[in-house]
Scaffold this active site. Structure first.
Site, mmCIF file in Angstrom:
data_model
loop_
_atom_site.group_PDB
_atom_site.id
_atom_site.type_symbol
_atom_site.label_atom_id
_atom_site.label_comp_id
_atom_site.label_asym_id
_atom_site.label_seq_id
_atom_site.Cartn_x
_atom_site.Cartn_y
_atom_site.Cartn_z
ATOM 1 N N TRP A 167 0.812 -1.036 -0.185
ATOM 2 C CA TRP A 167 0.085 -0.075 -0.071
ATOM 3 C C TRP A 167 0.839 1.257 -0.023
ATOM 4 O O TRP A 167 0.149 2.450 -0.024
ATOM 5 C CB TRP A 167 -0.844 -0.038 1.546
ATOM 6 C CG TRP A 167 -0.172 -0.352 2.361
ATOM 7 C CD1 TRP A 167 -0.405 -1.460 3.146
ATOM 8 C CD2 TRP A 167 0.572 0.345 3.248
ATOM 9 N NE1 TRP A 167 0.307 -1.594 4.240
ATOM 10 C CE2 TRP A 167 0.973 -0.456 4.278
ATOM 11 C CE3 TRP A 167 1.281 1.482 3.197
ATOM 12 C CZ2 TRP A 167 1.880 -0.163 5.483
ATOM 13 C CZ3 TRP A 167 2.080 2.012 4.248
ATOM 14 C CH2 TRP A 167 2.328 1.188 5.351
ATOM 15 N N LYS A 191 -2.317 -7.702 -8.129
ATOM 16 C CA LYS A 191 -3.310 -7.813 -6.966
ATOM 17 C C LYS A 191 -2.764 -6.359 -6.158
ATOM 18 O O LYS A 191 -1.853 -6.423 -5.349
ATOM 19 C CB LYS A 191 -3.355 -9.116 -6.149
ATOM 20 C CG LYS A 191 -4.250 -8.943 -5.055
ATOM 21 C CD LYS A 191 -3.481 -9.778 -3.666
ATOM 22 C CE LYS A 191 -3.173 -8.672 -2.476
ATOM 23 N NZ LYS A 191 -4.372 -7.621 -2.024
ATOM 24 N N SER A 245 5.804 -7.344 2.991
ATOM 25 C CA SER A 245 6.513 -7.752 4.291
ATOM 26 C C SER A 245 7.290 -9.068 4.205
ATOM 27 O O SER A 245 6.947 -9.851 3.423
ATOM 28 C CB SER A 245 5.651 -7.976 5.407
ATOM 29 O OG SER A 245 4.573 -8.791 4.944
ATOM 30 N N GLU A 267 10.643 -8.660 -2.899
ATOM 31 C CA GLU A 267 11.055 -7.299 -2.451
ATOM 32 C C GLU A 267 10.563 -6.999 -1.233
ATOM 33 O O GLU A 267 9.434 -7.065 -1.076
ATOM 34 C CB GLU A 267 10.704 -6.117 -3.323
ATOM 35 C CG GLU A 267 11.079 -5.956 -4.718
ATOM 36 C CD GLU A 267 12.317 -5.238 -4.693
ATOM 37 O OE1 GLU A 267 13.137 -5.050 -6.133
ATOM 38 O OE2 GLU A 267 13.018 -5.100 -3.696
ATOM 39 N N CYS A 302 9.960 1.551 2.161
ATOM 40 C CA CYS A 302 11.060 0.484 2.643
ATOM 41 C C CYS A 302 12.524 1.064 2.653
ATOM 42 O O CYS A 302 13.465 0.460 3.121
ATOM 43 C CB CYS A 302 10.995 -0.369 1.620
ATOM 44 S SG CYS A 302 10.827 -0.075 0.074
ATOM 45 N N GLU A 401 11.672 -2.956 11.567
ATOM 46 C CA GLU A 401 10.927 -2.140 10.644
ATOM 47 C C GLU A 401 9.913 -1.319 11.287
ATOM 48 O O GLU A 401 8.620 -2.182 11.745
ATOM 49 C CB GLU A 401 10.632 -2.865 9.219
ATOM 50 C CG GLU A 401 10.333 -1.906 8.132
ATOM 51 C CD GLU A 401 10.032 -2.569 7.005
ATOM 52 O OE1 GLU A 401 9.373 -3.432 6.919
ATOM 53 O OE2 GLU A 401 10.313 -2.153 5.940
#
Ligand code: NAP
Ligand code: MG
Length: 500
Positions: A167, A191, A245, A267, A302, A401
């Site tokens: 997102w 998706k 994630s 990724e 990220c 994270e």
């Protein structure tokens, strides 16, 4: 770049007619179940759309359509220059609607227009154009043989590629992943993340206008547990490209191993360091870049700089500058380009970030800026820029994270210690280093374990620079560059016997 003013963006918002149906086999369709799910604006908590709530049945329809499109060669069989022309047409259509895409992304994801109009939307146009331009410049190989043989090494598309998108960059990541797959001749099923499906759906509708044949680019909105997992388990999906994630990435590997051994391109997360050596001379510039690296896209990036490693001798002076620069990053109305900070994507995500801030304080790091939810009266999920000092490498806020506008400062005394601190993580996505000493710079860039190292700046490079993680930040996966197209192909050897 020049922004429009707030009232112009608000006028665009009023005119928007979001695509809310799935894009399957060249048509806009409801979910087979007839279900829908709601999408909200994270800047005010208000509902903005009801979107087709797809499940396994819709995934199967999309994958079968993509498979038919691949097998009858309506896309893979076109000349590369024809594929290029159609992808260029898609880029031009996106450019013609670039402000609408920026506004749609802003209201769906909570990203400030400062980011979407400056980076996400125009960056997506640039990315499609670069990839399209490469489509007819790719070369296959012939290897050296004796006179009686001919040996060719060619790249072939896989067939159906599934693209699962997070997102935080809903449009940009959709484009960065799906365009190389298409340029290589695959058909794709995308998706989007449930929280932010609208720009991918709009792109899917534009692709039909651009002359991408039916079934070649499908978009199936729905939850990760239904639509994402169904793609990962589908026997006719040959490659899956995932951004998100580490935990979900791991589950995709299991699905692949339990089903058809589809290729999995990952990724994943990051906990990116910056190393600042004591010989820097422009404190304003360096502080400005560090704050940008931590706070741009509201820290929901990220590659956000989360671990700020500063040489002990300059820590006090540079920290003061960093706090000063954070003052330019205020949260506010996301459609006003003067506000650089947007909202967290959901209330749940905001609570997770606030939890980490509490954990950091309990662990003993010094909270020297921010740390709170702000603008509660808007109904949105805003967190102000937050800075911890004296973050220790063992702390959870240094190891995990957080994915929010939070940076932690840690001092070091030598290059050896800086390298050890930078590498003391399971992630390896991007690192930045600041120094004017060539030998130090070269040592840092070679010894820090990360897919990208930027020097005297914060950058993922340009469209020609491959981008992807080391260690648990991912593997098999490079965005941008010619490698991004190669990863959506198989390498085939053709060996021929000639008559002598
Ligand atoms: P996430 O929870 O892993 O979700 C990513 C995508 O996977 C969403 O579309 C999600 O769908 C879907 N998904 C969830 N569960 C699934 C399952 N069991 N099977 C298949 N798909 C599933 O990650 P996120 O919280 O959205 O995104 C943030 C993460 O992305 C961070 O860790 C960040 O570092 C990473 N990220 C990495 C990069 C990079 O380039 N390395 C770039 C951007 C983001 P729903 O959300 O619709 O359920
Ligand atoms: Mg939304």
């Amino acid at each position: 770049m020049a922004f429009l003013d707030r009232s112009a963006y608000a006028a665009i918002e009023r005119r928007l007619k979001p695509t809310v149906q799935a894009v399957i086999d060249g048509k806009l369709v409801d979910a087979v179940s007839g279900r829908t799910f709601d999408s909200y604006n994270p800047a005010n908590g208000q509902k903005i759309a009801e979107i087709a709530g797809c499940d396994e049945r819709d995934v199967d329809l999309a994958v079968q359509a993509a498979k038919r499109a691949f097998e009858d060669k309506r896309w893979a069989g076109l000349s590369p220059s024809d594929r290029k022309a159609r992808l260029q047409r898609l880029a031009m259509l996106l450019e013609a609607h670039v402000d609408e895409f920026a506004v749609l992304e802003t209201i769906d994801a909570g990203k400030p227009i400062y980011d979407t109009a400056r980076s996400d939307a125009p960056g997506s146009v640039e990315s499609i154009l670069w990839t399209a331009e490469a489509a007819d410049k790719l070369l296959d190989h012939m290897t050296k043989t004796g006179d009686t043989n001919l040996s060719m090494v060619v790249r072939e598309p896989f067939g159906v590629a599934a693209i699962i998108v997070p997102w935080n960059f809903p449009l940009y990541i959709t484009v960065m992943k799906s365009m190389p797959a298409l340029a290589a001749g695959n058909s794709v099923v995308i998706k989007p993340a449930q929280l932010t499906s609208l720009t991918a759906l709009k792109l899917g509708a534009l692709a039909l206008e651009a002359g991408i044949p039916d079934g070649v680019l499908n978009v199936v909105p729905g939850s990760g547990s239904k639509v994402g997992a169904a793609l990962a388990r589908h026997p006719d999906v040959r490659v899956i490209s995932f951004t998100g994630s580490t935990e979900v990435g791991r589950s995709l590997l299991s699905h692949s191993s339990e089903t058809n051994l589809k290729r999995v391109l990952l990724e994943l997360g990051g906990k990116c360091p910056v190393v600042v050596m004591p010989d820097i001379d422009d404190y304003d510039y360096v502080a400005d870049r560090i704050v940008y690296a931590a706070m741009a896209h509201s820290g929901l990036n990220c590659t956000a700089t989360a671990r700020v490693l500063i040489h002990q001798d300059i820590k006090e002076k540079l920290t003061a500058k960093i706090l000063e620069k954070c003052g330019l990053w205020f949260c506010g109305d996301t459609l006003d380009p003067r506000n650089r900070m947007g909202a967290m994507v959901s209330e749940e995500h905001m609570k997770g970030v606030l939890d980490y801030i509490r954990i950091g304080r309990e662990e003993g790091a010094d909270l020297i800026l921010g740390g709170r939810q702000v603008l509660e009266e808007t109904g949105g999920y805003f967190i102000e820029p937050t800075v911890f000092d004296n973050m220790q490498p063992w702390m959870r806020i240094s190891r995990e994270e957080i994915f929010g506008p939070v940076m932690g400062i840690t001092p070091f005394r030598s290059v050896d210690e800086a390298i050890a601190l930078a590498n003391d993580t399971e992630y390896g996505l991007l690192a930045s280093v600041y120094s004017n000493d060539l030998n130090t710079v070269i040592r840092l860039t070679r010894e820090i374990c990360a897919g990208t190292v930027s020097v005297n700046c914060y950058s993922e490079g340009d469209c020609a620079s491959p981008f992807g993680g080391f260690k648990q930040s991912g593997f098999n996966c490079k965005d941008k560059s010619l490698w991004s197209i190669e990863q959506f192909t198989e390498l085939k050897s053709i060996w021929m016997q000639l008559r002598g």
